[in-house]
Motif scaffolding. Structure first.
Motif, PDB file in Angstrom:
ATOM      1  N   ALA A  38     108.536 122.152  58.134  1.00  0.00           N
ATOM      2  CA  ALA A  38     107.601 121.090  58.645  1.00  0.00           C
ATOM      3  C   ALA A  38     106.477 121.951  59.491  1.00  0.00           C
ATOM      4  N   ILE A  39     106.924 122.894  60.173  1.00  0.00           N
ATOM      5  CA  ILE A  39     106.032 123.536  61.244  1.00  0.00           C
ATOM      6  C   ILE A  39     105.623 125.160  60.852  1.00  0.00           C
ATOM      7  N   SER A  40     106.343 125.761  59.826  1.00  0.00           N
ATOM      8  CA  SER A  40     106.006 126.983  59.707  1.00  0.00           C
ATOM      9  C   SER A  40     104.848 127.529  58.879  1.00  0.00           C
ATOM     10  N   GLU A  41     104.218 128.341  59.054  1.00  0.00           N
ATOM     11  CA  GLU A  41     102.869 128.645  58.409  1.00  0.00           C
ATOM     12  C   GLU A  41     103.303 129.350  57.038  1.00  0.00           C
ATOM     13  N   ILE A  42     104.327 129.665  57.000  1.00  0.00           N
ATOM     14  CA  ILE A  42     104.925 130.178  55.472  1.00  0.00           C
ATOM     15  C   ILE A  42     106.139 129.327  55.119  1.00  0.00           C
ATOM     16  N   ARG A  43     106.046 129.432  53.694  1.00  0.00           N
ATOM     17  CA  ARG A  43     107.143 128.602  53.252  1.00  0.00           C
ATOM     18  C   ARG A  43     108.529 129.244  53.640  1.00  0.00           C
ATOM     19  N   PRO A  44     109.588 128.642  53.872  1.00  0.00           N
ATOM     20  CA  PRO A  44     110.884 129.059  53.938  1.00  0.00           C
ATOM     21  C   PRO A  44     111.246 129.811  52.828  1.00  0.00           C
ATOM     22  N   ARG A  78     107.641 131.315  59.738  1.00  0.00           N
ATOM     23  CA  ARG A  78     106.891 131.922  60.948  1.00  0.00           C
ATOM     24  C   ARG A  78     105.822 131.199  61.485  1.00  0.00           C
ATOM     25  N   ILE A  79     105.603 131.220  62.773  1.00  0.00           N
ATOM     26  CA  ILE A  79     104.605 130.469  63.521  1.00  0.00           C
ATOM     27  C   ILE A  79     104.126 131.532  64.134  1.00  0.00           C
ATOM     28  N   THR A  80     102.473 131.906  63.745  1.00  0.00           N
ATOM     29  CA  THR A  80     101.796 132.968  64.489  1.00  0.00           C
ATOM     30  C   THR A  80     100.983 132.245  65.483  1.00  0.00           C
ATOM     31  N   MET A  81     100.937 132.974  66.594  1.00  0.00           N
ATOM     32  CA  MET A  81     100.150 132.390  67.789  1.00  0.00           C
ATOM     33  C   MET A  81      99.339 133.495  68.058  1.00  0.00           C
ATOM     34  N   ALA A  82      98.614 133.258  69.272  1.00  0.00           N
ATOM     35  CA  ALA A  82      97.424 134.244  69.996  1.00  0.00           C
ATOM     36  C   ALA A  82      98.230 135.289  70.434  1.00  0.00           C
ATOM     37  N   ARG A  83      97.334 136.372  70.633  1.00  0.00           N
ATOM     38  CA  ARG A  83      97.976 137.519  71.528  1.00  0.00           C
ATOM     39  C   ARG A  83      98.882 138.179  70.545  1.00  0.00           C
ATOM     40  N   ARG A  84      99.222 138.122  69.424  1.00  0.00           N
ATOM     41  CA  ARG A  84     100.205 138.701  68.565  1.00  0.00           C
ATOM     42  C   ARG A  84     101.708 138.214  68.852  1.00  0.00           C
ATOM     43  N   LEU A  85     101.674 137.021  69.210  1.00  0.00           N
ATOM     44  CA  LEU A  85     102.991 136.425  69.365  1.00  0.00           C
ATOM     45  C   LEU A  85     103.348 135.761  68.211  1.00  0.00           C
ATOM     46  N   LYS A 180     107.344 120.161  66.626  1.00  0.00           N
ATOM     47  CA  LYS A 180     106.605 120.970  67.725  1.00  0.00           C
ATOM     48  C   LYS A 180     107.031 120.492  69.207  1.00  0.00           C
ATOM     49  N   GLN A 181     107.412 119.132  69.132  1.00  0.00           N
ATOM     50  CA  GLN A 181     107.932 118.752  70.632  1.00  0.00           C
ATOM     51  C   GLN A 181     109.340 119.052  70.665  1.00  0.00           C
ATOM     52  N   VAL A 182     110.123 119.485  69.689  1.00  0.00           N
ATOM     53  CA  VAL A 182     111.460 120.033  69.934  1.00  0.00           C
ATOM     54  C   VAL A 182     111.439 121.364  70.279  1.00  0.00           C
ATOM     55  N   LEU A 183     110.480 122.100  69.651  1.00  0.00           N
ATOM     56  CA  LEU A 183     110.126 123.594  70.019  1.00  0.00           C
ATOM     57  C   LEU A 183     109.723 123.559  71.523  1.00  0.00           C
ATOM     58  N   ILE A 184     108.938 122.966  71.757  1.00  0.00           N
ATOM     59  CA  ILE A 184     108.499 122.875  73.185  1.00  0.00           C
ATOM     60  C   ILE A 184     109.321 122.620  74.330  1.00  0.00           C
ATOM     61  N   THR A 185     110.244 121.530  74.028  1.00  0.00           N
ATOM     62  CA  THR A 185     111.198 121.322  74.723  1.00  0.00           C
ATOM     63  C   THR A 185     112.379 122.387  74.986  1.00  0.00           C
ATOM     64  N   LEU A 186     112.560 123.113  73.890  1.00  0.00           N
ATOM     65  CA  LEU A 186     113.520 124.252  74.056  1.00  0.00           C
ATOM     66  C   LEU A 186     112.900 125.244  74.765  1.00  0.00           C
ATOM     67  N   VAL A 187     111.672 125.818  74.814  1.00  0.00           N
ATOM     68  CA  VAL A 187     111.181 126.666  75.344  1.00  0.00           C
ATOM     69  C   VAL A 187     110.840 126.065  76.943  1.00  0.00           C
TER      70      VAL A 187
ATOM     71  N   GLY B 122     101.187 128.426  73.107  1.00  0.00           N
ATOM     72  CA  GLY B 122     100.823 128.787  71.769  1.00  0.00           C
ATOM     73  C   GLY B 122     101.525 127.666  71.177  1.00  0.00           C
ATOM     74  N   LEU B 123     102.535 127.184  71.403  1.00  0.00           N
ATOM     75  CA  LEU B 123     103.205 125.993  70.921  1.00  0.00           C
ATOM     76  C   LEU B 123     102.277 124.650  71.028  1.00  0.00           C
ATOM     77  N   ARG B 124     101.785 124.448  72.324  1.00  0.00           N
ATOM     78  CA  ARG B 124     101.276 123.103  72.629  1.00  0.00           C
ATOM     79  C   ARG B 124     100.099 123.207  71.901  1.00  0.00           C
ATOM     80  N   SER B 125      99.187 124.275  71.739  1.00  0.00           N
ATOM     81  CA  SER B 125      98.042 124.531  70.917  1.00  0.00           C
ATOM     82  C   SER B 125      98.134 124.535  69.534  1.00  0.00           C
ATOM     83  N   LEU B 126      99.209 124.176  69.037  1.00  0.00           N
ATOM     84  CA  LEU B 126      99.244 124.217  67.374  1.00  0.00           C
ATOM     85  C   LEU B 126      98.776 122.822  66.940  1.00  0.00           C
TER      86      LEU B 126
END
Lengths: 215, 126
Positions: A38-44, A78-85, A180-187, B122-126
C-alpha cells in the motif's frame, strides 16, 4: 549465517545512501503483504506459494476466508525519501516454519509493526514476544477487516498485555495514508522511547549471537 | 521439530537448485554475511577480459546492477535469485574487490535521533 553482517562500522556521510529496515510481522493472512504494497514505491518481491502446494496440512486456515497464497520468503518494499534516506519494509514470513529468518531480518532494524487481526489475535503473540525479548521497538496495528468485530485498540493492548508505552492503533492495511500513519507512529515511538534511555544490550545482538541466545 | 521440513516442501526445489550457480556453496566466501540493507557498489577497474570470463553471468549481472550504490535486497530482487545465493555471489565479488560495501550511517538507528527526525519528516511529506 555464521557471523555478524560485515559492514557494521560507524560513519557519517550525507552522500551515502542511508537505508532503514522496518519489519512487518503478524499472523498468517493478516495483511502484511497488503500493508507493504500500500505504501511502497516498488512492488513487493512476491515469493508466494499457493496453499494447495505448500500449506495444506501445515497452515491453520480457520478464519482467514478464501486466502489461497501465503508468503514463504518475504515481501519487501522501498520508500525513498530526500537526502538519500530510504525505508525498507520487510514482511516477515508468517509461518512458524520460517522463524529462522527473523534474526537476519531484525538485525539493525529501526523497529517493527505487528499487524493484528482481532479475529485471530493470538496469532501475533509470537511476534510481540520476539520483539519484546529482542528489545526492538514496535507498534501494534490492528488491521480492520470488513466483517471483523470492532475492538478498541486499548482492549487489544490489554489482551496482548502490552507495555503501556507501546502504541496500539487501528489501521486499514489497504490504505496508503493509514499505513503512513502507522509508520509515523512507529518512528515517533522509537524517538520517544530512546530519550534518556540506555540502549538495551540485547538489541545489538548479531544474528549469530541471537541464535545462540535463543537455543 | 522435524529438521527435514525444509527439504520436503515444494519450495525446497526452488531453494536448492539456484545454488548450482554458486558451485554448490551455501556460505559466502570469507564468512562475511551481508545484511539485507548493506549498501554495495561496484568498485575498482572493470574486470579484464580474462577475469571476466572467470565470472559467471550472474556475477557480471550483479556488477552491472551495482554501478550505482544499492542494497543487497534490491540486488537480489532485481536479479531474481534467492537472497542466500546472491549473498554468496556478492561475497565472491567483494573478495575480488569488484564490489565494496559502503559504511553505514546508522548501525543502530534507534540511537540516531537526528536521522530518525529526518525519516519522520520524510514520511510526513509522502
Amino acid at each position: 549465517m555464521g557471523s555478524a553482517p560485515s559492514d557494521a562500522v560507524g560513519a557519517v556521510d550525507d552522500s551515502l545512501l542511508t537505508p532503514f529496515k522496518i519489519l512487518v510481522a503478524g499472523g498468517f493472512g493478516v495483511g502484511k503483504t497488503t500493508l507493504v504494497g500500500a505504501i511502497s514505491e516498488i512492488r513487493p518481491l512476491r515469493t508466494e506459494e499457493t496453499l494447495t502446494q505448500a500449506g495444506i496440512g501445515v497452515d491453520d486456515l480457520s478464519g482467514v476466508g478464501d486466502k489461497t497464497t501465503t508468503t514463504v520468503a518475504m515481501d519487501f518494499g522501498r520508500i525513498t525519501m530526500a537526502r538519500r534516506l530510504a525505508l525498507y519494509l520487510f514482511g516477515t514470513p508468517g509461518q512458524d516454519r520460517f522463524w529462522f529468518m527473523w534474526d537476519d531480518l531484525a538485525y539493525g532494524a529501526l523497529g517493527a509493526v505487528v499487524l493484528a487481526d482481532t479475529r485471530r489475535l493470538i496469532d501475533c503473540f509470537p511476534a510481540v514476544d520476539y520483539f519484546e525479548r529482542r528489545g526492538l521497538p514496535f507498534v501494534v496495528a490492528v488491521n480492520v477487516f470488513d466483517g471483523s468485530p470492532y475492538y478498541d485498540p486499548e482492549d487489544v493492548r490489554i489482551a496482548l498485555d502490552l507495555d503501556p508505552n507501546v502504541p496500539a492503533l487501528l489501521c486499514d492495511a489497504r490504505d496508503r495514508s493509514s499505513v503512513k500513519q502507522v509508520l509515523i507512529t512507529l518512528v515517533e515511538h522509537v524517538l520517544t522511547a530512546e530519550v534518556g534511555q540506555e540502549p538495551q544490550a540485547h538489541a545489538e545482538l548479531s544474528p549469530a549471537e541471537a541464535a545462540a541466545e535463543g537455543s | 521439530m522435524a529438521q527435514y521440513d525444509r527439504w520436503v516442501d515444494r519450495e525446497a526445489g526452488r531453494v536448492v537448485r539456484p545454488y548450482a550457480l554458486t558451485g554448490g556453496r551455501t556460505d559466502p566466501a570469507g564468512g562475511a554475511v551481508l545484511d539485507l540493507i548493506s549498501v554495495i557498489v561496484a568498485s575498482g577497474p572493470p574486470p579484464t577480459a580474462a577475469g571476466s570470463r572467470r565470472l559467471s553471468p550472474e556475477h557480471r549481472k550483479l556488477i552491472g546492477l551495482c554501478q550505482e550504490p544499492m542494497t543487497v535486497a534490491d540486488a537480489a530482487a532485481d536479479i531474481a535469485l534467492p537472497l542466500g545465493v546472491v549473498r554468496v555471489l556478492l561475497a565472491d565479488l567483494i573478495q575480488q574487490k569488484l564490489i565494496t560495501v559502503q559504511p553505514r550511517r546508522a548501525v543502530r538507528p534507534q540511537a540516531s535521533p537526528d536521522l530518525l527526525r529526518e525519516v519522520l519528516d520524510g514520511l510526513r511529506s509522502l
